[in-house]
Design a protein around this motif. Structure first.
Motif, short mmCIF file in Angstrom:
data_model
loop_
_atom_site.label_atom_id
_atom_site.label_comp_id
_atom_site.label_asym_id
_atom_site.label_seq_id
_atom_site.Cartn_x
_atom_site.Cartn_y
_atom_site.Cartn_z
N PHE A 1 -27.61 14.05 -24.78
CA PHE A 1 -28.51 14.52 -23.41
C PHE A 1 -29.00 12.85 -23.04
N GLY A 2 -28.34 13.65 -21.19
CA GLY A 2 -28.70 12.62 -20.32
C GLY A 2 -29.21 12.56 -19.65
N VAL B 1 -23.98 9.08 -22.69
CA VAL B 1 -23.84 9.51 -21.14
C VAL B 1 -24.44 7.88 -21.19
N ALA B 2 -23.60 7.24 -20.56
CA ALA B 2 -23.45 6.13 -20.17
C ALA B 2 -25.02 6.08 -19.65
N PRO B 3 -25.70 4.68 -19.66
CA PRO B 3 -26.63 4.06 -18.83
C PRO B 3 -26.75 4.55 -17.48
N ILE C 1 -18.53 9.00 -21.40
CA ILE C 1 -18.07 8.01 -22.55
C ILE C 1 -17.41 8.83 -23.43
N VAL C 2 -16.08 9.08 -23.54
CA VAL C 2 -15.88 10.88 -24.06
C VAL C 2 -14.31 10.12 -25.86
N CYS C 3 -14.51 10.42 -26.21
CA CYS C 3 -13.58 9.66 -27.40
C CYS C 3 -12.66 10.53 -27.58
N GLU C 4 -11.31 11.01 -27.78
CA GLU C 4 -10.29 11.51 -28.47
C GLU C 4 -9.70 11.96 -29.34
N ALA D 1 -19.29 7.08 -30.50
CA ALA D 1 -19.41 6.39 -29.19
C ALA D 1 -21.01 6.75 -29.27
N CYS D 2 -21.36 4.87 -29.33
CA CYS D 2 -22.87 4.59 -28.15
C CYS D 2 -23.04 3.84 -27.78
#
Length: 469
Positions: free
Chosen positions: A330-331, A391-393, A398-401, A438-439
């Protein structure tokens, strides 16, 4: 020549022991020389990592925070298969990283009890969800890491959930917990004493093992990930079904922040397709990148689904289907989720959902929520099998493959608000090992990420707020 410093605090390579050191490398070493449609510069070309773990752009650095087999603060071992992870502030510069371990019921030597389960007496079976017929807790679950972002230092780590199976991803809550999701619907029998396919809640401030309580009202299916709208407390969930297309769910809790008190489970459908439709654009193309559709939400019954048919009954009732729904986050007033194998080329899609101003209430019929096909990859070199995402600040994704492919290397990709893709990192530690979890730290200074197999957690720092779009 540009320089970059990486401090390797511990090795992730079995049989090697790296000492803490600095490294100097050319920004052009190992850099990609081609560019592709829908690709932008981002942070620039990648620099080859002499330690063989993660290639990053010049100016970025990583630390190995935690790795498989290490002894944790509770005397147990860091389990393998580090998957989804959430970062929760604890005050000051300290955060809790609650990390899933996607261990199957037969991954007996890879769990917190270690080889031959020699540390099993340290596991409190009274807090485990499922204790097998062999008398041992199932190895899946979560560990919690306490990390000081300002000092870039691990303070402690411990087992926080056990007795579960195939804990894939999940999501953080506004009230300071992690929802750990089982991507597994095995039934009781053999070595299993209970059915699986549930969501479990893990408070970030727990000092040790939490009591593993399945949140059954949230449905039994192959859960992937979850996120919570902080405005409403509604929980949204993806489904990564290997048996066929899955659904996109929302859970309307009876009491905000009290998920154990039950609620209503629903699945998303489209207003213009009341009979249900596939969103994957495979066979029938129903929309193009950038298109929006108004949604409806369909009530589901029998959500504990003893026959593991919830997605089939939902689709029959008119729910839309998705090609392997995975990471969700959630962004700012909206959420994004990946569909790993979506699109005509099957390289993956990203969906964007904007909730109604009256989400979950009668008024949403007049002002419904909207779903957008935000990104659909036509080129595996740019974006392939996006899985976990955050969702970056500053608003980028930012997505992991997670692709087992001929290239044998998975990447972390950035995606701009305009849907342009750039490369942030390349996993060179192990061929075809997915990147996951990713976080960001609350201050946006540190991206935490896992290398799934065998299980390594990294902290990445650098000039995050300056990608070139």
């Amino acid at each position: 020549m540009m320089t970059s410093r990486r401090t390797v605090l511990s090795t992730a390579a079995a049989g090697l022991a790296f000492l803490g050191c600095a490294r100097l490398a050319s920004a052009q070493t190992g850099a990609a020389t081609e560019t592709y449609a829908n690709e932008v510069a981002g942070y620039g070309p990648l620099v080859a990592d002499p330690y063989g773990i993660l290639d990053l752009p010049a100016g970025f650095a990583y630390r190995v925070v935690s790795r498989f087999g290490e002894t944790m603060s509770d005397g147990l071992e860091v389990p393998y298969k580090a998957d989804g992870m959430g970062c929760i502030p604890l005050g000051g510069s300290r955060v809790a990283l609650v990390r899933n371990h996607e261990l199957k019921s037969n991954d007996l030597n890879y769990g917190p009890a270690g080889l031959a389960r020699r540390l099993a007496p340290r596991v409190d079976l009274s807090r485990a969800y499922d204790v097998g017929a062999d008398g041992h807790a199932l190895p899946g679950g979560t560990t919690t890491l306490i990390y000081d972002v300002a000092r870039q230092k691990l303070i402690s780590q411990h087992l926080s959930l056990t007795g579960t199976a195939v804990n894939c991803a999940g999501g953080v809550t506004p009230w300071g917990s992690w929802l750990s999701c089982e991507e597994n619907t095995q039934k009781a029998g053999g070595n299993l004493s209970k059915d699986h396919g549930w969501v479990f809640e893990v408070p970030a401030r727990s000092k040790g093992l939490v009591q593993a309580v399945p949140l059954k009202a949230m449905g039994r299916f192959q859960h992937e990930a979850a996120c919570v709208d902080p405005r409403t407390g509604v929980v949204y969930m993806t489904e990564d079904s290997f048996a066929g297309p899955g659904l996109f769910y929302r859970f309307l809790p009876n009491a905000r922040g009290e998920l154990h008190m039950g609620g209503k489970l629903q699945a998303l459908g489209f207003r213009d397709a009341p009979g249900g439709v596939s969103t994957a654009n495979q066979g029938q193309v129903i929309w193009s990148q950038g298109d929006w559709k108004q949604v409806v939400w369909i009530d589901l019954d029998g959500v504990e689904s003893p026959d593991d048919d919830l997605r089939l009954r939902g689709a029959k009732a008119g729910a839309a289907t998705f090609a392997r729904g995975e990471g969700i986050h959630f962004g700012a007033g909206e959420m994004y989720f990946t569909c790993t194998s979506g699109g005509p080329a099957k390289h993956g899609q990203i969906m964007r959902y904007v909730p109604s101003a009256s989400e979950g209430q009668a008024g949403e019929r007049d002002t419904p929520g909207r779903l957008q096909l935000f990104l659909e990859s036509a080129d595996e070199k740019v974006f392939d099998y996006g899985d976990n995402l955050t969702v970056a600040p500053w608003g980028h994704l930012i997505v992991c493959e997670d692709r087992y492919s001929n290239t044998k290397r998975n990447h972390i990709r950035g995606v701009t608000p305009e849907g342009k893709v750039y490369t942030i990192a390349r996993n060179v530690f192990r061929e075809n090992a997915e990147l996951a979890g990713a976080c960001f730290s609350p201050d946006g200074s540190t991206l935490f990420v896992n290398i799934y197999w065998p299980g390594i957690t990294l902290a990445i720092t650098g000039p995050w707020r300056s990608p070139q779009g």
